[in-house]
Design a protein around this motif. Structure first.
Motif, PDB file in Angstrom:
ATOM      1  N   PHE A  12       0.839  -1.190   0.000  1.00 37.56           N
ATOM      2  CA  PHE A  12       0.000   0.000   0.000  1.00 37.56           C
ATOM      3  C   PHE A  12       0.877   1.244   0.000  1.00 37.56           C
ATOM      4  CE2 PHE A  12      -1.932   3.446   2.474  1.00 37.56           C
ATOM      5  CZ  PHE A  12      -2.897   3.822   1.559  1.00 37.56           C
ATOM      6  N   ALA A  13       2.000   1.207   0.695  1.00 42.78           N
ATOM      7  CA  ALA A  13       2.894   2.367   0.761  1.00 42.78           C
ATOM      8  C   ALA A  13       3.319   2.810  -0.635  1.00 42.78           C
ATOM      9  CB  ALA A  13       4.117   2.041   1.613  1.00 42.78           C
ATOM     10  N   LYS A  14       3.655   1.856  -1.486  1.00 39.70           N
ATOM     11  CA  LYS A  14       4.097   2.175  -2.845  1.00 39.70           C
ATOM     12  C   LYS A  14       2.953   2.772  -3.660  1.00 39.70           C
ATOM     13  CE  LYS A  14       6.325   0.142  -6.869  1.00 39.70           C
ATOM     14  NZ  LYS A  14       6.995  -1.022  -7.416  1.00 39.70           N
ATOM     15  N   VAL A  15       1.792   2.167  -3.573  1.00 39.59           N
ATOM     16  CA  VAL A  15       0.632   2.655  -4.317  1.00 39.59           C
ATOM     17  C   VAL A  15       0.226   4.039  -3.811  1.00 39.59           C
ATOM     18  CG1 VAL A  15      -1.801   2.238  -4.880  1.00 39.59           C
ATOM     19  CG2 VAL A  15      -0.181   0.324  -4.827  1.00 39.59           C
ATOM     20  N   TYR A  16       0.210   4.205  -2.499  1.00 30.62           N
ATOM     21  CA  TYR A  16      -0.169   5.486  -1.894  1.00 30.62           C
ATOM     22  C   TYR A  16       0.753   6.598  -2.374  1.00 30.62           C
ATOM     23  CZ  TYR A  16      -1.089   8.898   1.839  1.00 30.62           C
ATOM     24  OH  TYR A  16      -1.402  10.039   2.545  1.00 30.62           O
ATOM     25  N   ALA A  17       2.048   6.325  -2.394  1.00 25.86           N
ATOM     26  CA  ALA A  17       3.016   7.321  -2.861  1.00 25.86           C
ATOM     27  C   ALA A  17       2.727   7.711  -4.321  1.00 25.86           C
ATOM     28  CB  ALA A  17       4.442   6.787  -2.724  1.00 25.86           C
ATOM     29  N   CYS A  18       2.361   6.745  -5.132  1.00 28.21           N
ATOM     30  CA  CYS A  18       2.018   7.019  -6.539  1.00 28.21           C
ATOM     31  C   CYS A  18       0.741   7.840  -6.656  1.00 28.21           C
ATOM     32  CB  CYS A  18       1.874   5.713  -7.316  1.00 28.21           C
ATOM     33  SG  CYS A  18       3.420   4.830  -7.550  1.00 28.21           S
ATOM     34  N   LEU A  19      -0.258   7.526  -5.834  1.00 24.87           N
ATOM     35  CA  LEU A  19      -1.514   8.277  -5.867  1.00 24.87           C
ATOM     36  C   LEU A  19      -1.285   9.738  -5.470  1.00 24.87           C
ATOM     37  CD1 LEU A  19      -3.918   5.669  -4.197  1.00 24.87           C
ATOM     38  CD2 LEU A  19      -3.704   6.183  -6.646  1.00 24.87           C
ATOM     39  N   VAL A  20      -0.500   9.931  -4.413  1.00 20.59           N
ATOM     40  CA  VAL A  20      -0.203  11.291  -3.952  1.00 20.59           C
ATOM     41  C   VAL A  20       0.609  12.038  -5.007  1.00 20.59           C
ATOM     42  CG1 VAL A  20       1.038  12.647  -2.210  1.00 20.59           C
ATOM     43  CG2 VAL A  20      -0.412  10.726  -1.501  1.00 20.59           C
ATOM     44  N   ALA A  21       1.620  11.376  -5.585  1.00 23.97           N
ATOM     45  CA  ALA A  21       2.450  12.017  -6.609  1.00 23.97           C
ATOM     46  C   ALA A  21       1.611  12.434  -7.818  1.00 23.97           C
ATOM     47  CB  ALA A  21       3.574  11.078  -7.036  1.00 23.97           C
ATOM     48  N   LYS A  22       0.687  11.580  -8.241  1.00 25.59           N
ATOM     49  CA  LYS A  22      -0.176  11.901  -9.373  1.00 25.59           C
ATOM     50  C   LYS A  22      -0.998  13.151  -9.080  1.00 25.59           C
ATOM     51  CE  LYS A  22      -3.657  10.061 -12.450  1.00 25.59           C
ATOM     52  NZ  LYS A  22      -4.319   8.871 -12.939  1.00 25.59           N
ATOM     53  N   ALA A  23      -1.580  13.192  -7.889  1.00 22.55           N
ATOM     54  CA  ALA A  23      -2.391  14.353  -7.502  1.00 22.55           C
ATOM     55  C   ALA A  23      -1.532  15.619  -7.426  1.00 22.55           C
ATOM     56  CB  ALA A  23      -3.079  14.083  -6.166  1.00 22.55           C
ATOM     57  N   GLU A  24      -0.371  15.508  -6.819  1.00 23.61           N
ATOM     58  CA  GLU A  24       0.501  16.674  -6.646  1.00 23.61           C
ATOM     59  C   GLU A  24       1.025  17.205  -7.980  1.00 23.61           C
ATOM     60  OE1 GLU A  24       3.314  15.330  -3.672  1.00 23.61           O
ATOM     61  OE2 GLU A  24       2.011  16.047  -2.045  1.00 23.61           O
ATOM     62  N   ARG A  25       1.265  16.321  -8.949  1.00 23.98           N
ATOM     63  CA  ARG A  25       1.699  16.765 -10.285  1.00 23.98           C
ATOM     64  C   ARG A  25       0.655  17.660 -10.938  1.00 23.98           C
ATOM     65  NH1 ARG A  25       3.420  11.422 -10.919  1.00 23.98           N
ATOM     66  NH2 ARG A  25       1.560  10.921 -12.136  1.00 23.98           N
ATOM     67  N   LYS A  26      -0.591  17.480 -10.543  1.00 20.57           N
ATOM     68  CA  LYS A  26      -1.699  18.257 -11.108  1.00 20.57           C
ATOM     69  C   LYS A  26      -2.145  19.387 -10.173  1.00 20.57           C
ATOM     70  CE  LYS A  26      -2.084  15.818 -14.843  1.00 20.57           C
ATOM     71  NZ  LYS A  26      -2.049  16.380 -16.191  1.00 20.57           N
ATOM     72  N   GLY A  27      -1.297  19.711  -9.181  1.00 21.41           N
ATOM     73  CA  GLY A  27      -1.605  20.833  -8.295  1.00 21.41           C
ATOM     74  C   GLY A  27      -2.552  20.515  -7.158  1.00 21.41           C
ATOM     75  N   ARG A  28      -2.795  19.244  -6.902  1.00 24.71           N
ATOM     76  CA  ARG A  28      -3.658  18.853  -5.792  1.00 24.71           C
ATOM     77  C   ARG A  28      -2.785  18.444  -4.614  1.00 24.71           C
ATOM     78  NH1 ARG A  28      -8.923  19.075  -8.127  1.00 24.71           N
ATOM     79  NH2 ARG A  28      -9.559  19.290  -5.954  1.00 24.71           N
ATOM     80  N   THR A  29      -3.382  18.074  -3.488  1.00 19.49           N
ATOM     81  CA  THR A  29      -2.607  17.842  -2.270  1.00 19.49           C
ATOM     82  C   THR A  29      -2.799  16.440  -1.695  1.00 19.49           C
ATOM     83  OG1 THR A  29      -4.361  18.567  -0.772  1.00 19.49           O
ATOM     84  CG2 THR A  29      -2.892  20.286  -1.654  1.00 19.49           C
ATOM     85  N   GLN A  30      -1.864  16.074  -0.827  1.00 19.03           N
ATOM     86  CA  GLN A  30      -1.968  14.806  -0.098  1.00 19.03           C
ATOM     87  C   GLN A  30      -3.206  14.816   0.785  1.00 19.03           C
ATOM     88  OE1 GLN A  30       1.523  13.623   2.090  1.00 19.03           O
ATOM     89  NE2 GLN A  30       0.389  12.127   3.301  1.00 19.03           N
ATOM     90  N   VAL A  31      -3.533  15.954   1.354  1.00 17.35           N
ATOM     91  CA  VAL A  31      -4.731  16.065   2.196  1.00 17.35           C
ATOM     92  C   VAL A  31      -5.987  15.706   1.389  1.00 17.35           C
ATOM     93  CG1 VAL A  31      -6.184  17.683   3.503  1.00 17.35           C
ATOM     94  CG2 VAL A  31      -3.698  17.732   3.782  1.00 17.35           C
ATOM     95  N   GLU A  32      -6.031  16.146   0.143  1.00 14.19           N
ATOM     96  CA  GLU A  32      -7.183  15.809  -0.707  1.00 14.19           C
ATOM     97  C   GLU A  32      -7.218  14.307  -1.012  1.00 14.19           C
ATOM     98  OE1 GLU A  32      -8.175  19.654  -3.405  1.00 14.19           O
ATOM     99  OE2 GLU A  32      -6.140  18.840  -3.651  1.00 14.19           O
ATOM    100  N   VAL A  33      -6.052  13.720  -1.287  1.00 14.85           N
ATOM    101  CA  VAL A  33      -5.981  12.276  -1.512  1.00 14.85           C
ATOM    102  C   VAL A  33      -6.458  11.541  -0.266  1.00 14.85           C
ATOM    103  CG1 VAL A  33      -4.427  10.320  -1.941  1.00 14.85           C
ATOM    104  CG2 VAL A  33      -4.146  12.448  -3.249  1.00 14.85           C
ATOM    105  N   ASP A  34      -5.975  11.964   0.896  1.00 15.16           N
ATOM    106  CA  ASP A  34      -6.388  11.336   2.152  1.00 15.16           C
ATOM    107  C   ASP A  34      -7.891  11.462   2.376  1.00 15.16           C
ATOM    108  OD1 ASP A  34      -3.720  10.732   2.560  1.00 15.16           O
ATOM    109  OD2 ASP A  34      -3.446  12.122   4.249  1.00 15.16           O
ATOM    110  N   SER A  35      -8.463  12.602   2.003  1.00 15.78           N
ATOM    111  CA  SER A  35      -9.912  12.803   2.146  1.00 15.78           C
ATOM    112  C   SER A  35     -10.687  11.824   1.270  1.00 15.78           C
ATOM    113  CB  SER A  35     -10.301  14.235   1.765  1.00 15.78           C
ATOM    114  OG  SER A  35      -9.743  15.151   2.662  1.00 15.78           O
TER     115      SER A  35
END
Length: 119
Positions: A12-35
Protein backbone atom coordinates in the motif's frame (compact mmCIF):
# COMPACT_ATOMS: atom_id res chain seq x y z
CA UNK A 1 -5.15 -22.41 -9.23
CA UNK A 2 -5.48 -18.83 -10.42
CA UNK A 3 -2.72 -16.42 -9.49
CA UNK A 4 -3.70 -13.12 -7.89
CA UNK A 5 -3.18 -9.98 -9.92
CA UNK A 6 0.19 -8.37 -9.16
CA UNK A 7 -1.47 -5.18 -7.89
CA UNK A 8 -3.02 -7.16 -5.00
CA UNK A 9 0.41 -7.98 -3.59
CA UNK A 10 1.92 -4.52 -4.04
CA UNK A 11 2.57 -2.63 -0.85
CA UNK A 12 0.00 0.00 0.00
CA UNK A 13 2.89 2.37 0.76
CA UNK A 14 4.10 2.18 -2.85
CA UNK A 15 0.63 2.66 -4.32
CA UNK A 16 -0.17 5.49 -1.89
CA UNK A 17 3.02 7.32 -2.86
CA UNK A 18 2.02 7.02 -6.54
CA UNK A 19 -1.51 8.28 -5.87
CA UNK A 20 -0.20 11.29 -3.95
CA UNK A 21 2.45 12.02 -6.61
CA UNK A 22 -0.18 11.90 -9.37
CA UNK A 23 -2.39 14.35 -7.50
CA UNK A 24 0.50 16.67 -6.65
CA UNK A 25 1.70 16.77 -10.29
CA UNK A 26 -1.70 18.26 -11.11
CA UNK A 27 -1.60 20.83 -8.29
CA UNK A 28 -3.66 18.85 -5.79
CA UNK A 29 -2.61 17.84 -2.27
CA UNK A 30 -1.97 14.81 -0.10
CA UNK A 31 -4.73 16.06 2.20
CA UNK A 32 -7.18 15.81 -0.71
CA UNK A 33 -5.98 12.28 -1.51
CA UNK A 34 -6.39 11.34 2.15
CA UNK A 35 -9.91 12.80 2.15
CA UNK A 36 -10.86 10.67 -0.85
CA UNK A 37 -9.39 7.55 0.75
CA UNK A 38 -11.25 8.31 3.97
CA UNK A 39 -14.52 8.77 2.06
CA UNK A 40 -14.04 5.52 0.13
CA UNK A 41 -12.63 3.24 2.86
CA UNK A 42 -13.04 4.85 6.27
CA UNK A 43 -9.27 5.02 6.93
CA UNK A 44 -8.20 8.26 8.61
CA UNK A 45 -4.74 9.83 8.07
CA UNK A 46 -3.33 8.22 11.23
CA UNK A 47 -4.45 4.73 10.20
CA UNK A 48 -3.13 5.33 6.66
CA UNK A 49 0.29 6.09 8.10
CA UNK A 50 0.09 2.90 10.16
CA UNK A 51 -0.62 0.88 7.02
CA UNK A 52 2.37 2.48 5.29
CA UNK A 53 4.64 1.70 8.23
CA UNK A 54 3.33 -1.85 8.62
CA UNK A 55 3.89 -2.73 4.96
CA UNK A 56 0.27 -3.75 4.34
CA UNK A 57 -0.42 -5.08 0.85
CA UNK A 58 -3.00 -3.42 -1.39
CA UNK A 59 -5.49 -6.30 -1.22
CA UNK A 60 -5.47 -6.25 2.59
CA UNK A 61 -5.87 -2.46 2.52
CA UNK A 62 -9.28 -2.97 0.91
CA UNK A 63 -10.39 -6.22 2.56
CA UNK A 64 -9.76 -4.78 6.03
CA UNK A 65 -11.11 -1.29 5.30
CA UNK A 66 -13.00 0.05 8.33
CA UNK A 67 -16.04 1.26 6.36
CA UNK A 68 -16.45 0.95 2.61
CA UNK A 69 -18.74 3.79 1.57
CA UNK A 70 -22.05 2.49 0.19
CA UNK A 71 -22.16 5.43 -2.25
CA UNK A 72 -19.06 4.05 -4.02
CA UNK A 73 -21.41 2.11 -6.29
CA UNK A 74 -22.26 5.49 -7.86
CA UNK A 75 -18.72 5.67 -9.29
CA UNK A 76 -19.03 5.09 -13.02
CA UNK A 77 -16.76 5.44 -16.00
CA UNK A 78 -13.59 4.00 -17.47
CA UNK A 79 -10.16 3.56 -15.98
CA UNK A 80 -7.44 1.99 -18.12
CA UNK A 81 -10.11 1.36 -20.77
CA UNK A 82 -12.29 -0.73 -18.45
CA UNK A 83 -15.64 0.39 -17.05
CA UNK A 84 -15.37 0.23 -13.25
CA UNK A 85 -19.00 -0.78 -12.84
CA UNK A 86 -18.37 -3.87 -15.01
CA UNK A 87 -15.44 -5.27 -13.00
CA UNK A 88 -16.50 -8.57 -11.44
CA UNK A 89 -13.72 -9.16 -8.89
CA UNK A 90 -14.76 -7.17 -5.79
CA UNK A 91 -11.22 -6.26 -4.71
CA UNK A 92 -10.20 -5.19 -8.21
CA UNK A 93 -13.36 -3.09 -8.42
CA UNK A 94 -12.40 -1.33 -5.14
CA UNK A 95 -8.90 -0.70 -6.50
CA UNK A 96 -10.32 0.79 -9.69
CA UNK A 97 -12.81 2.91 -7.74
CA UNK A 98 -9.89 4.57 -5.97
CA UNK A 99 -7.99 4.95 -9.25
CA UNK A 100 -11.04 6.61 -10.81
CA UNK A 101 -11.47 9.03 -7.89
CA UNK A 102 -7.81 10.07 -7.98
CA UNK A 103 -8.07 10.55 -11.76
CA UNK A 104 -11.04 12.85 -11.19
CA UNK A 105 -9.06 14.80 -8.58
CA UNK A 106 -6.11 15.14 -10.98
CA UNK A 107 -8.50 16.39 -13.68
CA UNK A 108 -9.57 19.25 -11.43
CA UNK A 109 -12.92 18.06 -10.09
CA UNK A 110 -13.94 19.33 -6.67
CA UNK A 111 -13.94 17.03 -3.66
CA UNK A 112 -17.69 17.60 -3.33
CA UNK A 113 -18.24 16.22 -6.82
CA UNK A 114 -15.78 13.35 -6.36
CA UNK A 115 -17.33 12.20 -3.08
CA UNK A 116 -20.68 11.14 -4.44
CA UNK A 117 -23.73 11.14 -2.24
CA UNK A 118 -26.29 8.37 -2.22
CA UNK A 119 -29.65 9.56 -3.45
Amino acid sequence: MTQKPKVFTMSFAKVYACLVAKAERKGRTQVEVDSIIHWLTGYDPKSLQGLVTKGTDYETFFTEAPRLNPARSLIKGSICGIRVEDIEDPTMREIRYLDKLIDELAKGKSLTTIMRKAE
